[in-house]
Design an enzyme around this catalytic site. Sequence first.
Site, mmCIF file in Angstrom:
data_model
loop_
_atom_site.group_PDB
_atom_site.id
_atom_site.type_symbol
_atom_site.label_atom_id
_atom_site.label_comp_id
_atom_site.label_asym_id
_atom_site.label_seq_id
_atom_site.Cartn_x
_atom_site.Cartn_y
_atom_site.Cartn_z
ATOM 1 N N GLY A 167 -51.349 15.355 -37.775
ATOM 2 C CA GLY A 167 -50.108 15.739 -37.104
ATOM 3 C C GLY A 167 -50.359 16.682 -35.945
ATOM 4 C CG ASP A 168 -51.709 20.643 -36.587
ATOM 5 O OD1 ASP A 168 -50.824 21.356 -36.102
ATOM 6 O OD2 ASP A 168 -52.000 20.648 -37.787
ATOM 7 C CB THR A 169 -55.400 15.940 -33.696
ATOM 8 O OG1 THR A 169 -55.142 15.080 -34.806
ATOM 9 C CG2 THR A 169 -56.322 17.057 -34.163
ATOM 10 C CB ALA A 172 -53.291 18.586 -29.527
#
Length: 396
Positions: A167-169, A172
Amino acid sequence: MTSAGALSDIKVVELGQLLAGPFCGQLLGDMGADVIKVEPPGEGDPMRLWGQGAEKVQWEVIARNKRSVSANLRIPEGQALVRSLIAKADVLIENFKPGTMEKWGLGPDVLHADNPGLIIARMSGYGQTGPYSDRAGFGGIGEAMGGWRYIVGEPDRPPSRMGVSIGDTLTATYGCIGVLSALHVRKNTGKGQVVDAALYESVLQVMEGLVPEYDRTGFIRERSGSILTGIAPSNVYICKDGEYMIGANKDSLWQRLAEAMGQPELGTDPRYATHLARGENQLELDERINAWTKTLTVDDVDALMTHYSIPAGRVYRAPEMLADPHFKAREAIIEVETERFGKLKMQNAFPKLSETPSGVRRPAPSVVGQHNAEVYGEYLGLSEADLAELAAAGAI
């Protein structure tokens, strides 16, 4: 690394911590941008202590191609310092809870008054607007709300997660795409803008037909384990000495796989001959393929798949990646001389550009504020005496 990179003329200030903001900074830095990583004095970004295994080395990847400065954003002196730094930048990356930057006097209205061409990439759980915008959010929460977690795992068990913070990557990466788009627009208009990248919406983007399938037919995707329901054969199969991935989910590919199995008649069998038929008989078909692969080694199956030109491959861990000649030929993994651990193997910059290749030009900074004198002198013209005064005030 000899190439300066496609973004060598772009200055980036990276605020925020952990994954989404810093990974966006890593992507831009790999492409040549001068990324100034702003960390809280003392402890720095918690990513310095993240990773698995006996030594925590994840920082060496996410902080490569960055220079570290320290600044205390919770006091006026630190806020003023960072505001001055941002005024000299092309891009600002931040992934604080919405409202935090405004509370520190660093909202877009203030920053654009100083620097009209500034591009502000804001990453958060739910975005900068809407009824949930002021809630705290981590990658896993975005994965849950965006639909990912519900469909991952075995049908008879609770939702699973990937072994990485996807989810974070994803957020980003979408944030980086937004920055590149905004840089293109700025060339024509001279104006900056805000890139609003929400964790849950980033996950939603890769959910394929999940929403329209429900909207049109009421169909709700469920967890299906190692398969994608209706897409067959496409699975990891068991061999004598390991596991092997085969993706023959197309009529012609399935016919070739049937030949490779020594059972060409299955290629035209009505139960398997078409995409829809294979989907309806997916479990039975996988059992047939598994019964065949269990009689062979991974090398045996790999040779057959190569001969019959069927998309397939070994299931790799880090040791297999490091030993593979294709990884070596394409320099997918490189060795970086790090400050803390000496030579360290890690993934190379990606994607590959033929004329302005990305790469690792500097290792991750080992000390919080390691480049204070260099960056604050270069960007703001601050002297050693100025820095000493800021340190005495607790600003750096």
